[in-house]
Design a protein around this motif. Structure first.
Motif, PDB file in Angstrom:
ATOM      1  N   ARG A 196     -23.432  11.017 -56.024  1.00  0.00           N
ATOM      2  CA  ARG A 196     -23.522   9.569 -55.819  1.00  0.00           C
ATOM      3  C   ARG A 196     -22.174   8.986 -55.398  1.00  0.00           C
ATOM      4  O   ARG A 196     -22.107   8.045 -54.612  1.00  0.00           O
ATOM      5  CB  ARG A 196     -23.985   8.894 -57.114  1.00  0.00           C
ATOM      6  CG  ARG A 196     -25.432   9.180 -57.489  1.00  0.00           C
ATOM      7  CD  ARG A 196     -26.391   8.293 -56.738  1.00  0.00           C
ATOM      8  NE  ARG A 196     -27.742   8.511 -57.181  1.00  0.00           N
ATOM      9  CZ  ARG A 196     -28.318   7.855 -58.194  1.00  0.00           C
ATOM     10  NH1 ARG A 196     -27.630   6.928 -58.839  1.00  0.00           N
ATOM     11  NH2 ARG A 196     -29.565   8.111 -58.542  1.00  0.00           N
ATOM     12  N   GLN A 197     -21.093   9.530 -55.961  1.00  0.00           N
ATOM     13  CA  GLN A 197     -19.761   9.044 -55.610  1.00  0.00           C
ATOM     14  C   GLN A 197     -19.479   9.266 -54.116  1.00  0.00           C
ATOM     15  O   GLN A 197     -18.936   8.393 -53.437  1.00  0.00           O
ATOM     16  CB  GLN A 197     -18.703   9.750 -56.454  1.00  0.00           C
ATOM     17  CG  GLN A 197     -17.287   9.244 -56.194  1.00  0.00           C
ATOM     18  CD  GLN A 197     -16.251   9.926 -57.064  1.00  0.00           C
ATOM     19  OE1 GLN A 197     -16.591  10.660 -57.980  1.00  0.00           O
ATOM     20  NE2 GLN A 197     -14.982   9.688 -56.774  1.00  0.00           N
ATOM     21  N   ALA A 209     -24.082  14.243 -48.500  1.00  0.00           N
ATOM     22  CA  ALA A 209     -23.453  14.324 -49.819  1.00  0.00           C
ATOM     23  C   ALA A 209     -23.860  15.601 -50.546  1.00  0.00           C
ATOM     24  O   ALA A 209     -23.040  16.260 -51.202  1.00  0.00           O
ATOM     25  CB  ALA A 209     -23.828  13.099 -50.651  1.00  0.00           C
ATOM     26  N   SER A 210     -25.149  15.973 -50.419  1.00  0.00           N
ATOM     27  CA  SER A 210     -25.630  17.189 -51.076  1.00  0.00           C
ATOM     28  C   SER A 210     -24.943  18.423 -50.507  1.00  0.00           C
ATOM     29  O   SER A 210     -24.642  19.373 -51.248  1.00  0.00           O
ATOM     30  CB  SER A 210     -27.149  17.291 -50.904  1.00  0.00           C
ATOM     31  OG  SER A 210     -27.642  18.478 -51.469  1.00  0.00           O
ATOM     32  N   ALA A 211     -24.691  18.425 -49.196  1.00  0.00           N
ATOM     33  CA  ALA A 211     -24.017  19.578 -48.575  1.00  0.00           C
ATOM     34  C   ALA A 211     -22.592  19.737 -49.104  1.00  0.00           C
ATOM     35  O   ALA A 211     -22.136  20.852 -49.388  1.00  0.00           O
ATOM     36  CB  ALA A 211     -24.009  19.406 -47.061  1.00  0.00           C
ATOM     37  N   ILE A 212     -21.888  18.628 -49.266  1.00  0.00           N
ATOM     38  CA  ILE A 212     -20.514  18.683 -49.776  1.00  0.00           C
ATOM     39  C   ILE A 212     -20.493  19.131 -51.235  1.00  0.00           C
ATOM     40  O   ILE A 212     -19.667  19.948 -51.644  1.00  0.00           O
ATOM     41  CB  ILE A 212     -19.829  17.315 -49.615  1.00  0.00           C
ATOM     42  CG1 ILE A 212     -19.698  16.971 -48.127  1.00  0.00           C
ATOM     43  CG2 ILE A 212     -18.466  17.298 -50.289  1.00  0.00           C
ATOM     44  CD1 ILE A 212     -19.196  15.566 -47.860  1.00  0.00           C
ATOM     45  N   VAL A 213     -21.450  18.587 -52.019  1.00  0.00           N
ATOM     46  CA  VAL A 213     -21.507  18.949 -53.433  1.00  0.00           C
ATOM     47  C   VAL A 213     -21.869  20.422 -53.600  1.00  0.00           C
ATOM     48  O   VAL A 213     -21.401  21.090 -54.534  1.00  0.00           O
ATOM     49  CB  VAL A 213     -22.519  18.039 -54.157  1.00  0.00           C
ATOM     50  CG1 VAL A 213     -22.803  18.557 -55.561  1.00  0.00           C
ATOM     51  CG2 VAL A 213     -21.979  16.617 -54.239  1.00  0.00           C
ATOM     52  N   SER A 214     -22.712  20.956 -52.712  1.00  0.00           N
ATOM     53  CA  SER A 214     -23.056  22.378 -52.795  1.00  0.00           C
ATOM     54  C   SER A 214     -21.837  23.258 -52.554  1.00  0.00           C
ATOM     55  O   SER A 214     -21.696  24.324 -53.169  1.00  0.00           O
ATOM     56  CB  SER A 214     -24.152  22.708 -51.766  1.00  0.00           C
ATOM     57  OG  SER A 214     -25.339  21.989 -52.041  1.00  0.00           O
ATOM     58  N   ALA A 215     -20.961  22.812 -51.665  1.00  0.00           N
ATOM     59  CA  ALA A 215     -19.745  23.589 -51.382  1.00  0.00           C
ATOM     60  C   ALA A 215     -18.684  23.403 -52.456  1.00  0.00           C
ATOM     61  O   ALA A 215     -17.974  24.355 -52.818  1.00  0.00           O
ATOM     62  CB  ALA A 215     -19.186  23.201 -50.018  1.00  0.00           C
ATOM     63  N   TYR A 216     -18.562  22.187 -52.990  1.00  0.00           N
ATOM     64  CA  TYR A 216     -17.557  21.865 -54.015  1.00  0.00           C
ATOM     65  C   TYR A 216     -18.249  21.076 -55.120  1.00  0.00           C
ATOM     66  O   TYR A 216     -18.345  19.839 -55.058  1.00  0.00           O
ATOM     67  CB  TYR A 216     -16.401  21.067 -53.407  1.00  0.00           C
ATOM     68  CG  TYR A 216     -15.701  21.808 -52.288  1.00  0.00           C
ATOM     69  CD1 TYR A 216     -14.723  22.761 -52.567  1.00  0.00           C
ATOM     70  CD2 TYR A 216     -16.019  21.563 -50.952  1.00  0.00           C
ATOM     71  CE1 TYR A 216     -14.083  23.449 -51.554  1.00  0.00           C
ATOM     72  CE2 TYR A 216     -15.396  22.246 -49.931  1.00  0.00           C
ATOM     73  CZ  TYR A 216     -14.435  23.192 -50.234  1.00  0.00           C
ATOM     74  OH  TYR A 216     -13.800  23.888 -49.236  1.00  0.00           O
TER      75      TYR A 216
END
Length: 282
Positions: A196-197, A209-216
């Motif tokens: 969400r951030q 956002a989900s793609a970035i969170v999956s990587a980090y």
């Protein structure tokens, strides 16, 4: 002096249909031509639509909900009976065959009309399309009790929900997204809060956002990755090549995060300037 209680009648009405009555209206729907289904007159058998029209005449302005119990049990029992009948119909003389036919007719009349699941679905779709009313089919009486409890609770909470939505501020959207994410002591919810951030950035979709969170999976892991870079340029472009996938199957598409968003996230994570404007394009 105690305040006087005020009662407000809600427009919701829950009506329970007997299974035999419900099936009979389904059966009548099959027999009546479509142009004659809407209204029930003298001599014409009642269907779901005519029944609802008659009820709504008595309670105008109400929101009607229908429920029927043990419909599946009724359909299963009649299906098993229909499967047994051909086995019993072994011809052994015209007289005995006639007796068997009369016996089967009496059993059919005693057990009620026979309808299929497809007949039920067609009648329910017809009812919903023309009246907007849905029928809740429940497996047993306990399910009816649970449904009635849920229905009553929903009706009781409706005024409070309407009052809560009336915030007085047109720009304040009181929904799940704006209320944030609940994080418990075990850390459950932190991943969603991190996603969400990232979605707070301008022009960032949930897929990005989900793609970035999956990587980090956490801000700390992203910060550690920045520290391992050898230059600021490498840090700014570190997220640019992360793939973003949308959809499934033949309609699936893929793109990259891109250097612009990668740069903005880097500045947000590393800058100590509270007045820094991240989106230089607008």
């Amino acid at each position: 002096m105690a305040e006087e209680e005020s009662w407000t009648e809600e427009p919701n009405v829950l009506l329970l249909l007997h299974t035999e009555e419900f099936v009979s209206m389904i059966y009548n729907y099959k027999q009546v031509p479509l142009q004659e289904v809407q209204s029930s007159t003298d001599g014409q058998k009642e269907t779901l639509r005519s029944f609802v029209a008659r009820v709504m005449e008595k309670i105008p302005g109400k929101t009607l909900a229908l429920a029927v119990v043990e419909l599946e049990k009724y359909l299963r029992s009649h299906k098993s009976q229909s499967q047994k009948r051909p086995r019993q119909a072994v011809p052994n003389g015209s007289q005995k065959e006639g007796q068997r036919k009369r016996k089967r007719q009496k059993e059919k009349e005693a057990s009620g009309p026979e309808v299929s699941r497809l007949d039920v679905e067609e009648a329910l779709v017809d009812l919903q399309l023309h009246t907007g009313i849905q029928v809740r089919c429940l497996e047993n009486w306990k399910d009816l009790s649970d449904f009635a409890t849920m229905f009553t609770k929903s009706v009781a909470e409706a005024p409070f929900k309407r009052e809560r939505e009336n915030t007085g501020f047109s720009f304040y959207l009181e929904n799940e997204w704006c209320r944030g994410v609940k994080v418990d002591r075990s850390g459950k919810g932190l991943l969603q809060a991190w996603q969400r951030q990232i979605q707070q950035f301008h022009r960032v979709s949930p897929d990005m956002a989900s793609a970035i969170v999956s990587a980090y999976p956490s801000p700390w892991l992203l910060e550690q990755a920045y520290r391992r870079c050898f230059s600021e340029q490498e840090q700014q472009n570190m997220l640019a090549d992360i793939p973003v996938r949308r959809g499934d199957g033949v309609t699936a598409t893929s793109r990259r995060i891109g250097p612009e968003l990668s740069r903005r996230i880097f500045l947000q994570m590393t800058s100590h300037n509270p007045d820094l404007y991240l989106d230089v394009t607008n």
